[in-house]
Design a protein around this motif. Sequence first.
Motif, short mmCIF file in Angstrom:
data_model
loop_
_atom_site.label_atom_id
_atom_site.label_comp_id
_atom_site.label_asym_id
_atom_site.label_seq_id
_atom_site.Cartn_x
_atom_site.Cartn_y
_atom_site.Cartn_z
N LEU A 35 52.81 43.25 44.15
CA LEU A 35 53.43 42.67 42.96
C LEU A 35 54.23 41.42 43.33
N VAL A 38 51.81 38.62 43.70
CA VAL A 38 51.41 38.09 42.39
C VAL A 38 52.50 37.16 41.87
N LEU A 39 53.75 37.61 41.97
CA LEU A 39 54.87 36.80 41.47
C LEU A 39 54.95 35.47 42.22
N LEU A 40 54.87 35.53 43.55
CA LEU A 40 54.94 34.31 44.34
C LEU A 40 53.74 33.41 44.04
N LEU A 42 52.04 33.20 41.32
CA LEU A 42 52.09 32.60 39.99
C LEU A 42 53.14 31.49 39.88
N THR A 43 54.18 31.56 40.71
CA THR A 43 55.26 30.60 40.57
C THR A 43 55.07 29.37 41.46
N GLU A 44 53.95 29.35 42.20
CA GLU A 44 53.75 28.22 43.09
C GLU A 44 52.40 27.58 42.85
N PRO A 57 54.24 31.15 50.71
CA PRO A 57 54.81 32.50 50.86
C PRO A 57 53.84 33.59 50.38
N SER A 137 46.30 41.27 42.10
CA SER A 137 46.47 42.08 40.89
C SER A 137 45.53 43.28 40.92
#
Lengths: 174, 148
Positions: A35, A38-40, A42-44, A57, A137
């Motif tokens: 998870l 996924v967060l990293l 999506l934000t980069e 990262p 995911s």
Amino acid sequence: MSAAKTGANETPEKPFGIDPRGPRFGASITAVLLLVVVLLGLTEPLGSDLVARALQPAALLLTVLVALFAWGAFAGIQKHPYGLLYRALVAPRLAPPAEREDPAPPTFAQLVGLLVTATGLVLHLIGVPGALVIAASAAFIAAFLNAVFAYCLGCQLYVLLVRAGIIRRSAARA
Amino acid sequence: MFRIFLGMDVLPALIVIVALVALATVLGFTLRARNTRVASGCGGDEHHLTVAGAEVTLVQLSSPVCSACVAMRRVATELVASDSTVAHREIDVVDEPDVARRHSVYSTPTTLVLDREGHVRSRLIGAVKPADVRAAVDAARTLAVVTA
């Protein structure tokens, strides 16, 4: 097929088999880390060249996870670092397992996890947008189902392949 | 990295994360409902599978490498230990392909609940909870008979 074959020569019991809660414990750590990937991811934005993409990262963390899946798949689920952690820290605090299971299916599930995450990582390194997030995911959903619902997709796949005769069942259940 | 975390693109990412967890949860409940349930039996005559003297026989169809089969075996064994009118036997689906076909056994474990006459009164699919097994057993004990 005479009466009450119960437990006689079916699925391996005592000396064989692992505590089924071990792989679930590992899957919960894996699910959280996926998870985070996924967060990293999506934000980069996607890195501009191979080195930049490899050092992002999300890619670094996914590389660690790929290595852990490879460890579980090739050394066996019992030798996985999470398995060692479980036996050292968690199992002594729990009641003994009500049942044990064959280590072959969860080991195969590690191989499935390896294939999914490694494919995502390779495509990301090549520069395919979204590959990393999609692979992480998919792997997350599988790890979550295993951790929370005790539903191991890779193990189901293993059973299907054994039934279809594609994989020969290990001799571990003599 | 921290700049990005504090930036505005974190919110959509968090929404995706929440959606992912929600999707996996729904999937989990769906799989659980599908893989563990009590289904009706279609009667039939499986007298040869009953255990002589037992009011209700639980015939568990299992396959090797099936952890739910082990869980179901434990539940059934505990029930049999506490109730002498109930018997449990386990067979490999491979040994009884006809039984599996007659009773639509698509997954293991599937446990057929047979009454004294050998009629299949219900099918327990997956590792069913002890209370549900007990309810199915009690229902099979009652007189009403479904003959095929």
